[in-house]
Write an enzyme that holds these catalytic residues in place. Structure first.
Site, PDB file in Angstrom:
ATOM      1  CE1 TYR A   1     -20.717  36.594 -63.945  1.00 26.57           C
ATOM      2  CE2 TYR A   1     -22.739  37.523 -63.028  1.00 26.57           C
ATOM      3  CZ  TYR A   1     -21.818  37.423 -64.070  1.00 26.57           C
ATOM      4  OH  TYR A   1     -21.985  38.163 -65.192  1.00 26.57           O
ATOM      5  CB  SER A  28     -22.456  44.404 -73.214  1.00 25.36           C
ATOM      6  OG  SER A  28     -23.451  43.510 -73.685  1.00 25.36           O
ATOM      7  N   GLY A  29     -20.676  41.402 -73.316  1.00 18.17           N
ATOM      8  CA  GLY A  29     -20.367  40.180 -72.577  1.00 18.17           C
ATOM      9  C   GLY A  29     -21.392  39.084 -72.627  1.00 18.17           C
ATOM     10  CG  HIS A  89     -20.811  30.550 -71.182  1.00 13.90           C
ATOM     11  ND1 HIS A  89     -21.038  29.859 -70.005  1.00 13.90           N
ATOM     12  CD2 HIS A  89     -21.473  31.745 -71.032  1.00 13.90           C
ATOM     13  CE1 HIS A  89     -21.763  30.591 -69.189  1.00 13.90           C
ATOM     14  NE2 HIS A  89     -22.053  31.743 -69.782  1.00 13.90           N
ATOM     15  CG  HIS A 109     -26.083  36.746 -63.865  1.00 14.94           C
ATOM     16  ND1 HIS A 109     -25.641  35.567 -63.328  1.00 14.94           N
ATOM     17  CD2 HIS A 109     -26.547  37.499 -62.821  1.00 14.94           C
ATOM     18  CE1 HIS A 109     -25.797  35.579 -62.011  1.00 14.94           C
ATOM     19  NE2 HIS A 109     -26.350  36.747 -61.674  1.00 14.94           N
ATOM     20  CB  CYS A 113     -24.349  33.829 -70.919  1.00 21.60           C
ATOM     21  SG  CYS A 113     -23.146  35.178 -70.849  1.00 21.60           S
TER      22      CYS A 113
END
Length: 417
Positions: A307, A320-321, A325, A341, A343
């Site tokens: 993505y 790490s992200g 959101h 993935h 989040c």
């Protein structure tokens, strides 16, 4: 030696008659050695401090010894210019006192010594000296985060400029680092690694608290190669207690302010193979726009899972992200299925509301996910995911002590580390 003459036996007091018929005792209070003014004890002691304008070696312990068979040391008090006491030990017979904690470099000291002779007459001597520069490498401490207002989950951090691995050296560092909050709460340091300490209370910080971190490590010998330097103190405040609870099985996020529900939002979390981490995470920051790419988490370009998306109202909870959101592309799954993935995704309107409601240090807790538990250290603040008992074990001073027992209490029951 200029003190009162020795009087071994006092037989009686004679009443003297003076004019006016008043009576006075011939035995005044000054006739007993214990009531006499302390004499200069310089002749009764020897001190290993510097002579004249020379400076003392800060690595050398202080030592005071009694001179002569009639002399005895009764007390020694050593303090530096900042009022910090130097711990020491006095022998049972009063013949010797020596310091048991390191001296600070480039610091003025005063040593007050009390003695007595064989009749118990008191002596006193005050000595001053200056320590020289340290030969060891400077150990710097930087408190974090930056001064400001944070959520109640924000730990205080102390970053060291060099690794400290020895247990005794770590104890020196820990004793010098202090965190106080108003209102007061029980808290403890925990060594995340050899260069980083985290401080958290037993529970979250109180809402509306003031937190102050200070260091007394300046000039203090940590070990043979390190000496502390001055550290800028840190002052933080906490806002309301904001906690978001993400239920991965029901696909909803409920937000509480000071224990009361203020919103409930349909969400999607991580799908199989990318399950959102369980446990408590602390908001690390907020980014209005982030370009999210699968390659950042190891998904190769061209993969069916690849993505590359523009993301808005992104609230970061891991290094790490992992974010909370806006995810308008998965609107059909919000409240029904986990398709991300890792989040927590929601509508743009709900993401904007969340973004504008939370601040750094607020709490995001995920439950009922198939993901692993958020690690304590290394990927953000997972400090709240271990028990208070285990957290205390990460403190050199508190390990092995009972809950509620301070380092000072523990020191009375076991030798100093």
């Amino acid at each position: 030696m200029s003190h009162s003459p020795r009087i071994h036996t006092i037989l009686s007091c004679t009443l003297l008659v003076v004019a006016g018929g008043a009576g006075a005792s011939a035995c005044g209070s000054d006739s007993h050695p214990l009531s006499s003014k302390p004499y200069d004890a310089a002749g009764q002691i020897a001190f290993n401090g510097p002579v004249g304008n020379k400076k003392a070696n800060p690595d050398q312990p202080l030592e005071v010894t009694a001179q002569g068979k009639d002399a005895r040391i009764t007390d020694v008090t050593a303090t530096d210019a900042a009022g910090r006491y130097v711990a020491g030990e006095l022998s049972a017979d009063g013949s010797r006192w020596h310091s048991t904690t390191p001296l600070a470099a480039d610091t003025a000291y005063e040593v007050k010594i009390s003695t007595e002779d064989s009749d118990g007459a008191p002596g006193h001597k005050a000595l001053t000296f200056q320590t020289g520069a340290a030969k060891a490498k400077a150990l710097k401490v930087e408190f974090g985060p930056q001064a400001g207002t944070y959520g109640v989950g924000q730990p205080v951090t102390a970053k060291l400029s060099a690794p400290v691995k020895d247990k005794r050296a770590r104890a020196v560092v820990e004793r010098a680092l202090t965190v106080r909050s108003t209102p007061a709460v029980e808290g403890a340091w925990h060594w995340a690694d050899s260069e980083t300490l985290h401080y958290r209370p037993k529970e979250y910080w109180p809402a509306g608290a003031t937190i102050e971190a200070t260091s007394r490590l300046a000039g203090i010998k940590v070990d043979d190669r390190l000496r502390g330097t001055a550290t800028k103190p840190l002052r933080l405040k906490t806002g309301d207690k904001i906690e978001a609870v993400v239920n991965a099985s029901s696909h909803w996020m409920t937000i509480y302010r000071n224990g009361e529900e203020i919103n409930s939002i349909p969400v999607t979390t991580g799908k199989a193979g990318y399950s959102t981490r369980n446990g408590v995470k602390v908001v690390l920051g907020k980014e209005y726009f982030v370009r999210m790419r699968g390659t950042s988490i190891g998904i190769p370009t061209g993969s069916s899972d690849s993505y590359d998306l523009p993301v808005y109202y992104a609230t970061r909870v891991t290094h790490s992200g992992e974010y909370v959101h806006a995810a308008p592309w998965s609107a059909g799954s919000h409240g029904y299925a986990n398709v991300s993935h890792g989040c927590v995704g929601m509508s743009t309107g709900n993401a904007a509301w969340f973004y504008n409601t939370v601040r750094q240090g607020d709490i995001v807790r995920t439950i009922n996910s198939y993901g692993e538990t958020m690690p304590t250290f290394g990927n953000g603040y997972g400090d709240w995911n271990i028990s208070w008992k285990k957290w205390r074990e990460g403190s050199v001073l508190l390990a092995g002590t009972r809950e509620g027992q301070s380092p000072a209490d523990a020191a009375r029951l076991r030798p100093q580390v």
